[in-house]
Design a protein around this motif. Structure first.
Motif, PDB file in Angstrom:
ATOM      1  N   LEU A   1      16.829  24.812  40.412  1.00 36.28           N
ATOM      2  CA  LEU A   1      15.969  25.881  40.909  1.00 36.28           C
ATOM      3  C   LEU A   1      15.870  25.856  42.431  1.00 36.28           C
ATOM      4  O   LEU A   1      15.889  26.906  43.084  1.00 36.28           O
ATOM      5  N   VAL A   2      15.774  24.680  42.993  1.00 36.02           N
ATOM      6  CA  VAL A   2      15.708  24.574  44.450  1.00 36.02           C
ATOM      7  C   VAL A   2      17.011  25.067  45.064  1.00 36.02           C
ATOM      8  O   VAL A   2      17.008  25.794  46.069  1.00 36.02           O
ATOM      9  N   ASN A   3      18.132  24.695  44.480  1.00 31.48           N
ATOM     10  CA  ASN A   3      19.427  25.169  44.994  1.00 31.48           C
ATOM     11  C   ASN A   3      19.550  26.682  44.891  1.00 31.48           C
ATOM     12  O   ASN A   3      20.068  27.327  45.807  1.00 31.48           O
ATOM     13  N   TRP A   4      19.111  27.259  43.786  1.00 30.72           N
ATOM     14  CA  TRP A   4      19.147  28.718  43.644  1.00 30.72           C
ATOM     15  C   TRP A   4      18.269  29.380  44.700  1.00 30.72           C
ATOM     16  O   TRP A   4      18.651  30.382  45.293  1.00 30.72           O
ATOM     17  N   TYR A   5      17.090  28.848  44.905  1.00 33.99           N
ATOM     18  CA  TYR A   5      16.187  29.403  45.901  1.00 33.99           C
ATOM     19  C   TYR A   5      16.825  29.360  47.292  1.00 33.99           C
ATOM     20  O   TYR A   5      16.783  30.348  48.032  1.00 33.99           O
ATOM     21  N   LEU A   6      17.414  28.231  47.625  1.00 32.76           N
ATOM     22  CA  LEU A   6      18.049  28.114  48.942  1.00 32.76           C
ATOM     23  C   LEU A   6      19.237  29.066  49.080  1.00 32.76           C
ATOM     24  O   LEU A   6      19.473  29.630  50.144  1.00 32.76           O
ATOM     25  N   MET A   7      19.982  29.226  47.985  1.00 31.59           N
ATOM     26  CA  MET A   7      21.128  30.131  48.023  1.00 31.59           C
ATOM     27  C   MET A   7      20.659  31.578  48.198  1.00 31.59           C
ATOM     28  O   MET A   7      21.216  32.325  49.005  1.00 31.59           O
ATOM     29  N   LEU A   8      19.625  31.972  47.461  1.00 31.70           N
ATOM     30  CA  LEU A   8      19.111  33.338  47.578  1.00 31.70           C
ATOM     31  C   LEU A   8      18.488  33.587  48.943  1.00 31.70           C
ATOM     32  O   LEU A   8      18.570  34.692  49.480  1.00 31.70           O
TER      33      LEU A   8
END
Length: 80
Positions: free
Chosen positions: A70-77
């Motif tokens: 989830l943290v990686n997705w947030y950073l990517m978005l």
């Protein structure tokens, strides 16, 4: 507007700013005293134990695969 009235306005504003500065410094001193009084109430070993426990819990939470994803997705978005 005359030069005399302009000087009066400047002097009034200077006095107002000086009063505000004095009040702000007094408030900062009061807050510093309150913070020191509160910090002395908490024993150091208890504060260190609480910080250690919180750090351990946060590390365990962030090392989970779902949280990591989830943290990686947030950073990517956010980068988009």
């Amino acid at each position: 507007m005359s030069l005399r009235s302009l000087n009066n306005q400047i002097e009034q504003r200077r006095q107002t700013m000086q009063k505000q500065r004095h009040c702000a410094l007094a408030l900062m001193q009061q807050q510093r005293a309150q913070a020191l009084a509160q910090a002395q109430r908490v024993p150091l070993p208890a504060a260190m134990l609480g910080a250690f426990a919180a750090g351990f819990a946060i590390q365990r939470f962030l090392n989970r695969p779902t949280t990591h994803t989830l943290v990686n997705w947030y950073l990517m978005l956010r980068a988009i």
